[in-house]
Enzyme design. Structure first.
Site, PDB file in Angstrom:
ATOM      1  N   ASP A  19       3.440  -6.315   3.423  1.00 31.92           N
ATOM      2  CA  ASP A  19       3.004  -5.227   4.303  1.00 31.92           C
ATOM      3  C   ASP A  19       3.365  -5.555   5.754  1.00 31.92           C
ATOM      4  OD1 ASP A  19       1.876  -2.939   5.324  1.00 31.92           O
ATOM      5  OD2 ASP A  19      -0.193  -3.662   5.203  1.00 31.92           O
TER       6      ASP A  19
ATOM      7  N   HIS B 112       0.834  -1.206   0.000  1.00 28.27           N
ATOM      8  CA  HIS B 112       0.000   0.000   0.000  1.00 28.27           C
ATOM      9  C   HIS B 112       0.868   1.255   0.000  1.00 28.27           C
ATOM     10  CE1 HIS B 112       0.266   1.011   4.386  1.00 28.27           C
ATOM     11  NE2 HIS B 112       0.247  -0.285   4.582  1.00 28.27           N
TER      12      HIS B 112
ATOM     13  N   HIS C  45       3.143   2.780  12.578  1.00 28.56           N
ATOM     14  CA  HIS C  45       2.215   3.885  12.855  1.00 28.56           C
ATOM     15  C   HIS C  45       2.803   4.962  13.769  1.00 28.56           C
ATOM     16  CE1 HIS C  45      -1.569   1.177  11.977  1.00 28.56           C
ATOM     17  NE2 HIS C  45      -0.734   1.277  10.941  1.00 28.56           N
TER      18      HIS C  45
ATOM     19  N   ASP D 154       6.113   0.823   6.705  1.00 26.16           N
ATOM     20  CA  ASP D 154       4.668   0.665   6.534  1.00 26.16           C
ATOM     21  C   ASP D 154       4.135   1.748   5.603  1.00 26.16           C
ATOM     22  OD1 ASP D 154       2.079  -0.217   6.891  1.00 26.16           O
ATOM     23  OD2 ASP D 154       1.785   0.844   8.785  1.00 26.16           O
TER      24      ASP D 154
ATOM     25  N   GLU E 189      -4.954   1.887   2.327  1.00 22.18           N
ATOM     26  CA  GLU E 189      -5.058   0.740   3.237  1.00 22.18           C
ATOM     27  C   GLU E 189      -5.230   1.200   4.677  1.00 22.18           C
ATOM     28  OE1 GLU E 189      -3.536  -2.292   6.096  1.00 22.18           O
ATOM     29  OE2 GLU E 189      -2.730  -0.298   5.674  1.00 22.18           O
ATOM     30  N   GLU E 190      -4.540   2.280   5.044  1.00 26.04           N
ATOM     31  CA  GLU E 190      -4.455   2.647   6.453  1.00 26.04           C
ATOM     32  C   GLU E 190      -5.788   3.059   7.066  1.00 26.04           C
ATOM     33  OE1 GLU E 190      -2.210   1.899   8.245  1.00 26.04           O
ATOM     34  OE2 GLU E 190      -0.242   2.129   7.347  1.00 26.04           O
TER      35      GLU E 190
END
Length: 458
Positions: A355, A281, A425, A293, A327-328
């Site tokens: 991922d 992503h 994140h 990420d 995606e997030e």
């Protein structure tokens, strides 16, 4: 005579299988050599992270990443590069967030770093301040009920299980308090939520991530705090149930924005209508460069096709690298890709996703039929010389998961996961945390599995 014919057939089969095995061994070796000697995934990741940076869906960074990856795949001479339009949510964090423990009997007032959860509403300039109720899970919240929760801030403090070797399993066991916690707390009249960061490390770095508001439930603001601050807050609450917490956020959801999945492909020479997808992503959270990420997975996916072009490999089937968008905080790109695949009558024979960060490869997991899994498991010995031993039942990824309803076998690339939830994140998921050799080894491993699927199907 029949025995002689059977023996001859067995001998012929043996030598045919050995010839195939020798050919595959040499090809896998050649893929790893190309990736380790002349790989470009690390250089691509450097550009993506340092020149573009954060790429939350709907942001200028996401738009820049779409255009750059499109041009990058075109520069490698892929047969086709195209965009798939998709409407995405446009959530913005807003002005600097503030947090503070208020009127603690032990420490008085103390600043605490907070980050708003993705998709959450903001408090506005007045902030939210209230007494704090700590819970471990939704059952405990339900037992407390409205009488103990109304007008207060709910503090979800269930840690990821440190005993689990699979940190993704530990993450799955804790993440519902972030995803659904604010709405669950709002059912009982809470006015705000504080969540312990989803991390396997004790440190001072808070982790964001999406929350999903339920229908017909009030939306309340929600933030995450670091694991160290969660332990501090929990300790103070044990002796001071009148302690208050204050936080101020300015997040808001703006009107949806047009964005794109970016698709590059090499057309198959024998079965062009059979498609093998590899992807990651392209969007990332807004706090950092999104290196692990999922910049790493995207660049590895482009690198898979680039390796085949560099080696002059002509695939039997069509190979696609897909940069999924959103995606997030929405999964719009993955859903749109599957929707278009169904509308266009495309036949996908496999889909792979990276991922889980750009760490050292240890294996792959696959979701498919018993027959498909048996064939997949049969390739394990080809990877053992590269210290890749884990071929297991069960795998995939968020963005390729919508393809499963079309009976597409799903494969998840598995790197070592022990460090992933230090960066996931956060504001420290930057290029410097990625090891070049580990990233390149991962791209080579992915390309090798794609090669085997191309040659033999599933």
């Amino acid at each position: 005579m029949k025995k002689l014919l059977l023996f001859s057939a067995l001998i012929c089969t043996f030598f045919t299988l050995k010839a195939q095995s020798d050919k595959d061994t040499k090809m896998v070796r050649a893929i790893f050599d190309e990736a380790l000697e002349r790989g470009e995934s690390y250089q691509m990741l450097h550009f993506l992270t340092k020149n573009i940076g954060p790429r939350l869906a709907g942001s200028p960074g996401a738009a820049a990443a779409v255009e750059w990856t499109r041009q990058q795949m075109m520069s490698y001479g892929f047969d086709t590069v195209f965009l798939q339009p998709v409407m995405v949510p446009h959530w913005v964090r807003g002005k600097q967030e503030k947090g503070r423990i208020v009127n603690s009997q032990k420490i008085g007032s103390m600043p605490i770093k907070v980050v708003a959860l993705g998709n959450s509403i903001g408090t506005g300039p007045d902030g939210t301040v209230a007494e704090v109720v700590e819970v471990q899970d939704f059952d405990e919240l339900e037992k407390l009920g409205r009488a103990a929760v109304e007008g207060k801030i709910v503090f979800f403090n269930r840690p990821m299980d440190p005993k689990l070797m699979d940190t993704f399993a530990a993450y799955s066991g804790a993440v519902n308090q972030r995803g659904a916690g604010p709405s669950e707390a709002a059912k009982y009249g809470a006015i705000g939520v504080v969540v312990r960061s989803m991390s396997s490390f004790k440190d001072d770095v808070p982790h964001t991530g999406s929350t999903n508001y339920a229908l017909n439930v009030p939306k309340i603001p929600a933030v995450a705090i670091s694991t160290n601050d969660a332990d501090l807050l929990s300790g103070l609450l044990k002796d001071d149930d009148e302690l208050k917490f204050y936080f101020e956020t300015h997040a808001q959801m703006l009107p949806e924005v047009l964005s794109y999945n970016v698709v590059g492909e090499i057309r198959g020479t024998e079965k062009p209508d059979e498609i093998i997808v590899v992807g990651g992503h392209l969007d990332s959270w807004d706090l950092s460069e999104g290196a692990h990420d999922d910049g790493a997975g995207c660049m590895q996916s482009i690198e898979v096709l680039r390796l085949f072009k560099a080696m002059n490999y002509k695939p039997k089937r069509t190979l696609r690298a897909v940069m999924f968008m959103n995606e997030e905080n929405g999964l719009r790109g993955g859903r749109k890709y599957a929707e278009l695949a169904a509308e266009n009558g495309e036949k996908h024979i496999a889909a792979m996703e990276s991922d889980r960060g750009g760490f050292l490869p240890i294996g792959f997991g696959m979701t498919g039929t018993d027959k498909q899994l048996k064939k997949f498991m049969g390739w394990k010995s080809l990877f053992e010389p590269y210290n890749i031993f884990q071929f297991k039942n069960g795998g995939g990824g968020a963005d390729i998961s919508p393809l499963r309803v079309q009976d597409v076998p799903l494969i998840g690339y598995i790197p070592d996961s022990q460090r992933y939830f230090k960066y996931h994140h956060t504001g420290i998921d930057n290029f410097e945390t990625v090891n070049q050799r580990e990233l390149e080894l991962g791209a080579a491993a992915m390309a090798s599995v794609i090669y085997l699927i191309d040659q033999y199907g599933l």
